[in-house]
Design an enzyme around this catalytic site. Structure first.
Site, PDB file in Angstrom:
ATOM      1  CG  ASP A 106      33.528 -20.261  29.185  1.00  0.00           C
ATOM      2  OD1 ASP A 106      34.064 -21.351  29.435  1.00  0.00           O
ATOM      3  OD2 ASP A 106      32.298 -20.092  29.089  1.00  0.00           O
TER       4      ASP A 106
HETATM    5  N1  URA Z   1      29.575 -21.147  32.881  1.00  0.00           N
HETATM    6  C1  URA Z   1      29.924 -20.738  31.640  1.00  0.00           C
HETATM    7  O1  URA Z   1      29.182 -20.896  30.693  1.00  0.00           O
HETATM    8  N2  URA Z   1      31.119 -20.143  31.487  1.00  0.00           N
HETATM    9  C2  URA Z   1      31.974 -19.908  32.499  1.00  0.00           C
HETATM   10  O2  URA Z   1      33.048 -19.338  32.287  1.00  0.00           O
HETATM   11  C3  URA Z   1      31.599 -20.331  33.782  1.00  0.00           C
HETATM   12  C4  URA Z   1      30.399 -20.954  33.948  1.00  0.00           C
END
Ligand code: URA
Length: 236
Positions: A106
């Site tokens: 993310d």
């Molecule tokens: N899980 C999440 O919620 N975000 C990420 O970036 C990776 C795994």
């Protein structure tokens, strides 16, 4: 040993087009194993050939593998119309090679991101069938406890009813931080699992992917090429 044409080897570095390689060869600026290259279509072994352009050794490895400590604020994408991406941290010659991130983090997640142009390896690392564990460090609101660990180990359901594969959860210290181990990569998975347990994630950082661990000496925003040993262990 698989031989490759000189123009293919040099153009796949992203530094020259095939047309430019032709000109370089014609101008006598390319040495292959110490001798002026005669023709762009001559073939060499990328693993062993010593290729030089204007006296500089050129790395003709068929694929590039980069470990990045992704900083917050960048998209894990190759391009975006309005927002910066992790590719913006790489030099133009690597961007031209067509590197892409293996899986997504993310925008606000930091940590280990592998970038490569090796499609088959990327595919294998992301395939749920291959069970490549990804380990995340998370800071949460509240404290994770034994019940949360049991729920993740059992394979919990997310808010929308989607079922997850069994996952690991190890509380750290007072439980406001933890390690989460996933074998799959559903959208926002760590955040959604911990939110479903009533412990929303405040910060998330990926520490490892299969045998590849984040090089903590890098620091967010920095990258390096994988070592030959790291590439070999990933391929196993
Ligand atoms: N899980 C999440 O919620 N975000 C990420 O970036 C990776 C795994």
């Amino acid at each position: 040993m698989s031989l490759e044409r000189l123009d293919k080897l040099l153009s796949s570095t992203g530094r020259w087009s095939r047309r430019e390689v032709k000109d370089l060869v014609r101008q006598g600026r390319v040495l292959a194993d110490g001798l002026p290259a005669a023709r762009p279509e001559d073939k060499y072994d990328p693993a062993t050939a010593v290729i030089q352009v204007d006296g500089q050794r050129v790395d003709c490895a068929p694929y590039a593998y980069v470990m990045m400590d992704k900083p917050a604020g960048l998209l894990s994408a190759t391009e975006d119309r309005s927002q910066p991406t992790v590719l913006d941290l790489l030099p133009p010659e690597l961007r031209r090679r067509g590197l892409f991130p293996v899986g997504r983090l993310d925008k606000d997640t930091t940590g280990l991101l592998l970038l490569t142009d090796d499609g088959p390896l990327a595919h294998a690392l992301l395939s749920p069938k291959k069970h490549v564990d990804k380990v995340y460090w998370a800071r949460v609101e509240g404290r994770v406890d034994r019940e949360d660990t049991d729920a993740l180990a059992a394979g919990m359901a997310l808010g929308d009813g989607q079922r997850c594969l069994p996952a690991g959860l190890e509380p750290l210290g007072d439980g406001s931080e933890c390690l989460v181990t996933l074998r799959e990569g559903k959208y926002h998975q760590v955040k959604r699992m911990l939110a479903a347990r009533g412990k929303p994630v405040l910060a998330l950082r990926r520490l490892s992917m299969g045998p590849l661990s984040l090089d903590l000496s890098l620091g967010p925003g920095n990258w390096r090429f994988l070592t030959a040993i790291e590439v070999d262990t990933l391929k196993k």
